[in-house]
Write an enzyme that holds these catalytic residues in place. Structure first.
Site, short mmCIF file in Angstrom:
data_model
loop_
_atom_site.label_atom_id
_atom_site.label_comp_id
_atom_site.label_asym_id
_atom_site.label_seq_id
_atom_site.Cartn_x
_atom_site.Cartn_y
_atom_site.Cartn_z
N LYS A 85 0.85 -1.19 0.00
CA LYS A 85 0.00 0.00 0.00
C LYS A 85 0.88 1.23 0.00
O LYS A 85 2.03 1.18 0.45
CB LYS A 85 -0.86 0.00 1.27
N VAL A 194 -17.38 3.99 -2.89
CA VAL A 194 -17.96 2.69 -2.57
C VAL A 194 -19.30 2.85 -1.87
O VAL A 194 -20.30 2.24 -2.26
CB VAL A 194 -17.00 1.84 -1.69
#
Ligand code: NAD
Length: 363
Positions: A85, A194
Site C-alpha cells: 500500500k 464505494v
C-alpha cells in the site's frame, strides 16, 4: 527525489513487513510512504491513499495496517498477489497536484514491480493515469467491457461495492435467517466511491438506507439521486438499524462506539475497521456479527486481478460472489468455536500466504 528504507520495528502495527519506504520529492512537495507487507503469493498490490495525516507516525501506522490488510485480502480471495500500500500526505481535495502524482509514478517505477499501485481513498482513475504515465506498475486504469458490450472505467470501486452488497446479504442471512433485505434498515457511514454505490444496491434490494458523511456535498449528491435519508454524522452509528456499514476510513469500531452501535450486523467497505484486534472479543460479547473488512471488501482487488490478466465480466462477478460463501464459512466457524470472525479469517489467510516473508528488500 529521495527514497529510503524506514525502520518501523518499533511501531505496534509492524508485523513482519518486508519493507517500508519513505518517498520525498521536494520539488513537487510529495511526501509518501510505500509499505510492502508480504510477497509470498505474488507482487504486492494495493492502492495509493491520499490523506492529510497529522503526523508521519500516523501515516506510517496507516500504511502498515493497510498493506497487511492487502496480503490477507488477496489470500482470502484466493488471488496470487501479495500485500502492499502507499499513503501520500496531502489533502486530496486541496493539495493534490499533477507534479506529486508524477513523482509518485517515478517512485513506484523504481521498485521494478515489487509494488503495484491502484486507487484508494483520495485517488481517482485520472490520478492513476498520471502515475501510469511514469510506470507500468499501475492497476485500475484500463477500461473494461461488460457483458452487454458497454465499457466502464478501470475504477475498482463498483466491484468493491458489489462485493460489500453480497457480503451484507450473507451477514444478514447468518444473523437474521434470510438474505431478503426488504424493509431492513441499513446505516451507511461514508458515501464516497464505494458507499454511494452500496447504498444504491441496498435501495434497489428494498432496504431503508440512512447515510452520513463528513463531506456535506457527498450527502447532498446521493440524496438527489437515491431514496436515502441523511442523518447527522454523530448519530449514524447510533441508529436503531439492522446493519451498520462503515464505508469511510478505519478504526471506527472501538470500546467507545461498540455500546453505541445498535445494529447487530457490522458489514461495510472500510479497511481496518477494528481499532485493535481485541475489539473482536468485545463484538462477540455484545452479540454483534462482524464481517471481516478485508474479506467483504475484496471485490476491487478481484476486479483488478482480472484487469491485469483477461477481463471476463461473468468470471469477475462469479469470483466476487464467492465473498458471500467465504463469509458464510467464517461465520459458521466463529459460531462453532466462539472465536471472533476476524481471528478465524486471519488464521485461514495466514495458512494460505505463510506468515514468514521469503522476499528480499527491494530498495
Ligand atoms: P472515498 O474517499 O471515495 O470515500 C470515503 C468517504 O468517506 C468520503 O466521502 C469521505 O468524505 C468520507 N469520510 C471520511 N472520513 C469520514 C468520517 N470520519 N466520517 C464520515 N465520513 C467520512 O473512498 P472509497 O473508495 O469509497 O473507500 C471507502 C473505504 O473503503 C476506505 O476505507 C477504503 O480504503 C475502503 N476500500 C475501498 C475500495 C475501493 O475499491 N475504492 C476497496 C477496498 C476498500
Amino acid at each position: 527525489m529521495k527514497i529510503s528504507s524506514v525502520n518501523v520495528s518499533s511501531f505496534a502495527d509492524f508485523e513482519d513487513h518486508e519493507q517500508v519506504l519513505e518517498c520525498i520529492d521536494k520539488k513537487s512537495g510529495l511526501h509518501a510512504y510505500i509499505a510492502i507487507h508480504n510477497r509470498n503469493l505474488g507482487p504486492a498490490l494495493g492502492g495509493c491513499r491520499i490523506w492529510p495525516y497529522e503526523s508521519c507516525d500516523e501515516a506510517i501506522t496507516d500504511v502498515l495496517r493497510l498493506s497487511r490488510g492487502m496480503t490477507y485480502k488477496s489470500a482470502m480471495a484466493e488471488l496470487p498477489l501479495g500485500g502492499g500500500k502507499a499513503v501520500l500526505i496531502a489533502d486530496p481535495k486541496t493539495e493534490k497536484t499533477r507534479e506529486m502524482l508524477v513523482a509518485m509514478g517515478d517512485f513506484v517505477d523504481s521498485l521494478n514491480g515489487a509494488y503495484i499501485t491502484a486507487e484508494d481513498s483520495g485517488t481517482s482513475v485520472e490520478d492513476l493515469e498520471i502515475i501510469g504515465s511514469r510506470t507500468k506498475h499501475v492497476a485500475g486504469v484500463n477500461r473494461k467491457q461488460l457483458r452487454d458490450g458497454s465499457e466502464v472505467s478501470g475504477d475498482p470501486s463498483p466491484s468493491t461495492a458489489y462485493g460489500v452488497f453480497v457480503g451484507v446479504k450473507a451477514s444478514v442471512k447468518h444473523q437474521y435467517g434470510s438474505e431478503d433485505l426488504h424493509g431492513l434498515k441499513v446505516a451507511v457511514k461514508g458515501v464516497g466511491n464505494v458507499g454511494k454505490r452500496l447504498a444504491g444496491y441496498l435501495v434497489d434490494a428494498g432496504a431503508r438506507v440512512f447515510v452520513a458523511d463528513i463531506y456535506a456535498p457527498a450527502v447532498d449528491e446521493i440524496c438527489k439521486s437515491l431514496k436515502v435519508k441523511p442523518v447527522d454524522l454523530s448519530q449514524i452509528h447510533k441508529l436503531e438499524v439492522d446493519v451498520f456499514a462503515p464505508c469511510a476510513l478505519g478504526g471506527f469500531i472501538n470500546e467507545e462506539t461498540i455500546p453505541e452501535i445498535k445494529a447487530s450486523v457490522i458489514a461495510g467497505a472500510a479497511n481496518n475497521q477494528l481499532a485493535h484486534p481485541g475489539i473482536g472479543e468485545l463484538l462477540v460479547k455484545a452479540g454483534k456479527l462482524y464481517a471481516p473488512d478485508y474479506v467483504i471488501n475484496a471485490g476491487g482487488i478481484i476486479d483488478i486481478f482480472y484487469e491485469r490478466s483477461v477481463y471476463d465480466h461473468n468470471k469477475v462477478t462469479r469470483h466476487i460472489e464467492r465473498i458471500g460463501d467465504t463469509l458464510g464459512e467464517i461465520f459458521a466457524m466463529a459460531k462453532n468455536t466462539g472465536q471472533p470472525t476476524h481471528i478465524i479469517a486471519d488464521k485461514i489467510a495466514e495458512a494460505r500466504f505463510g506468515k514468514t516473508p521469503n522476499c528480499k528488500n527491494v530498495a
